[in-house]
Design a protein around this motif. Structure first.
Motif, mmCIF file in Angstrom:
data_model
loop_
_atom_site.group_PDB
_atom_site.id
_atom_site.type_symbol
_atom_site.label_atom_id
_atom_site.label_comp_id
_atom_site.label_asym_id
_atom_site.label_seq_id
_atom_site.Cartn_x
_atom_site.Cartn_y
_atom_site.Cartn_z
ATOM 1 N N GLY B 75 0.812 -1.211 0.000
ATOM 2 C CA GLY B 75 0.000 0.000 0.000
ATOM 3 C C GLY B 75 0.848 1.265 0.000
ATOM 4 N N PRO B 76 0.193 2.389 -0.199
ATOM 5 C CA PRO B 76 0.901 3.674 -0.153
ATOM 6 C C PRO B 76 1.313 4.010 1.276
ATOM 7 C CG PRO B 76 -1.457 4.010 -0.294
ATOM 8 C CD PRO B 76 -1.243 2.540 -0.429
ATOM 9 N N ASP B 77 2.191 4.962 1.408
ATOM 10 C CA ASP B 77 2.593 5.396 2.742
ATOM 11 C C ASP B 77 1.377 5.889 3.520
ATOM 12 O OD1 ASP B 77 5.122 4.798 2.057
ATOM 13 O OD2 ASP B 77 5.809 6.869 1.832
ATOM 14 N N ILE B 78 1.327 5.502 4.755
ATOM 15 C CA ILE B 78 0.264 6.017 5.607
ATOM 16 C C ILE B 78 0.856 6.912 6.700
ATOM 17 C CG2 ILE B 78 -1.271 4.067 5.226
ATOM 18 C CD1 ILE B 78 -0.398 3.043 8.006
ATOM 19 N N GLY B 79 2.164 7.093 6.671
ATOM 20 C CA GLY B 79 2.805 7.884 7.703
ATOM 21 C C GLY B 79 3.060 9.295 7.229
ATOM 22 N N ILE B 80 4.110 9.846 7.711
ATOM 23 C CA ILE B 80 4.493 11.191 7.344
ATOM 24 C C ILE B 80 5.938 11.153 6.882
ATOM 25 C CG2 ILE B 80 2.865 12.338 8.866
ATOM 26 C CD1 ILE B 80 5.028 12.533 10.947
ATOM 27 N N LEU B 87 1.270 -0.218 4.570
ATOM 28 C CA LEU B 87 0.670 -1.527 4.834
ATOM 29 C C LEU B 87 0.961 -2.473 3.681
ATOM 30 C CD1 LEU B 87 -2.801 -0.475 6.242
ATOM 31 C CD2 LEU B 87 -0.822 -1.293 7.516
ATOM 32 N N GLU B 88 1.171 -3.724 4.035
ATOM 33 C CA GLU B 88 1.388 -4.747 3.024
ATOM 34 C C GLU B 88 0.278 -5.786 3.114
ATOM 35 O OE1 GLU B 88 5.248 -6.323 3.799
ATOM 36 O OE2 GLU B 88 6.280 -4.682 2.773
#
Lengths: 265, 256
Positions: B75-80, B87-88
């Motif tokens: 998945g795309p980055d979910i952080g900063i 997420l994978e």
């Protein structure tokens, strides 16, 4: 068909006389469900409570130490809930009905739907895995898993205890290493997090927890992006919020049906 | 041990008389209590036409299911910035038809996998911690298999699994048939609820069948993992740390 006595056993064969395949025999007795009037149909509402919760956060400094970012998450902590526990971990069993003496198994079917779903786990819907919602399933041993994720599992059992039949709930959260390690791939920094400003090390990309290092990261609480200020570490003036609005309780409603059975030993 | 039918009870049974009190064809006589109230006199009943003897409508038969693959996902980055969290993996729910029975009502069924009854929520594939978990279910036309599956950054491979299935018809009676007699060459009891040309679930010797009737719960859960013991066969997920030993059971099969 042929029914005969071979000297020690009464035998029913599919063919004439002793020919054909065995249908029944006195040492190959049929399984029997008691008359349909003994079937008990129970309208069930099955609640599972929220888990024990904790939190964690990750924190990052930019290269010159003049800005920072942080994200906080709720975690669920390891634990076991079932009818034999006490306090908040007790999931009381529900008396569904009674059965006649002498029966020796139950034929159990359920038809349940989830009417209150837990919050998503990091954007993933908690799956219903052991039933098809709104359809009937016959349960081997009266057992079914209802929900599971890598971190936790919820199940039900329809249990005979004497002549009483109970519905029991089980909720179990897997033991965890440090949540940040298992879920985020980032190790917690040992000890309290105190940022002294300026130094890139040792706080860059490190995680903290809210008092219990175990647990599974499940829900983002807050994020403080880069820009504007520093001190976004836990305990800092601009720390992310640790208020936890997440709720992983759930409810299933529908029908539990069981019919007493008897098969000779 | 008489075999006796009483029309006013619309039932025929083989039973041990608990006493010799009353007339043989008096439905209220104490000697006929097992015929009138089989559930309350179970230890005296050997056969009763009101019982449901699991008449086979289908099987036992082996059904192979080609469980399809689930591709991996990152998945795309979910952080900063600089935290670079993502997420994978992904999850999906799919369904397969095991048997089309078209009985017009929701029947009883048994499904077995790998030598014993299949649990609702049993894992049939565990590949590097990525799972395929199944649950049989019934409708008025099919016995189905619902699965939940999850992949990681790499795919969960497709697999073929063999299931054994039995479907049971609900007993029904035809008023014009005798309480106990013949319909053509078939011996019928209970106005057709039992018919000699039909097959019924019965006890078999251990090892003759993958099906069992388990007399108590078959699943235990600890540490977020399950252990299933059905027909004496144990399936234990890695991480389960309990001591569940499983229930007593009777091996059963589908007639001949």
């Amino acid at each position: 068909m042929g029914v005969y006595n071979d000297g020690s056993t009464i035998i029913h064969k599919s063919g004439e006389g002793t020919a054909g395949d065995l249908v029944w025999a006195s040492d190959a007795a049929p399984a029997a469900l008691l008359p349909d009037s003994e079937t008990i149909t129970f309208p069930a509402t099955i609640n599972f409570p929220d888990f024990d919760k904790g939190n964690c956060a990750v924190f990052s400094l930019n290269s010159d130490g003049t800005d920072s970012g942080a994200i906080s998450w709720a975690t669920i902590l390891p634990g076991e809930w079932h009818y034999q526990k006490t306090g908040s971990k007790e999931l009381a069993q529900t008396l569904l009905g009674t059965v006649p003496s002498g029966i020796n198994y139950l034929d159990v079917s359920i038809n349940l739907s989830r009417t209150n779903a837990p919050d998503q786990v990091l954007g993933n819907t908690v799956p219903i895995v052991g039933i098809k919602p709104g359809k009937w399933s016959d349960l081997d041993g009266g057992c079914a898993v209802l929900e599971r994720m890598p971190a936790f599992l919820r199940a039900i059992q329809v249990v005979r205890s004497g002549n009483n039949i109970y519905l029991r709930r089980i909720q179990s959260v897997k033991d965890a290493d440090e949540a940040a390690v298992t879920t985020l791939g980032i190790a917690y920094k040992t000890g309290a997090q105190v940022w002294s400003s300026g130094a890139l090390s040792p706080w860059h990309n490190l995680a903290t927890h809210g008092g219990d290092a175990r647990g599974h990261v499940v829900y983002e609480l807050d994020r403080k992006g880069y820009g504007g200020n520093i001190n976004k570490q836990r305990g800092g003036a601009n720390e992310p919020s640790f208020t936890d609005p997440s709720d992983f309780s759930c409810t299933y409603e529908g029908t539990v049906r069981f019919r007493p059975g008897y098969i000779p030993s | 041990m008489p075999i006796r039918g009483i029309p006013s009870l619309n039932a025929v049974a083989s039973f041990t008389e608990p006493s010799s009190s009353g007339g043989k064809f008096d439905p209220d006589a104490a000697r006929n209590a097992p015929l009138k109230d089989p559930a309350g006199n179970l230890s005296n009943v050997h056969f009763h036409s009101d019982f449901d003897y699991y008449e086979l409508a289908y099987g036992p038969a082996t059904v192979n299911v080609n469980h399809t693959a689930l591709s991996g996902y990152t998945g795309p980055d979910i952080g900063i910035a600089q935290l670079e969290l993502h997420l994978e993996g992904q999850q999906d729910i799919r369904e397969y038809t095991l048997v089309t029975h078209n009985l017009g009502y929701v029947p009883r069924y048994f499904v077995a996998y790998n030598g014993s009854r299949l649990g609702n929520g049993q894992m049939v594939q565990n590949s590097g911690g990525f799972w395929r978990i199944v649950a049989p279910f019934a409708t008025s036309s099919i016995i189905g298999l619902r699965e939940w599956l999850a992949s990681g950054s790499s795919s969960l491979a497709g697999v073929t699994r063999s299931y054994e299935v039995m479907v049971f018809a609900n007993p029904s009676q035809t008023p014009s048939l005798p309480l106990m007699g013949f319909d053509g060459s078939d011996l019928v009891l209970g106005r057709g609820r039992i018919r000699s040309s039909k097959r019924y679930l019965r006890r078999v010797k251990a090892g003759e069948s993958s099906f069992d009737i388990n007399r108590d719960v078959t699943m235990d859960v600890t540490n977020g993992r399950i252990k299933i013991v059905s027909g004496g066969n144990a399936y234990t997920e890695p991480g389960y740390d309990g001591s569940f030993s499983g229930p007593s059971y009777v091996a059963v099969g589908g007639g001949w």
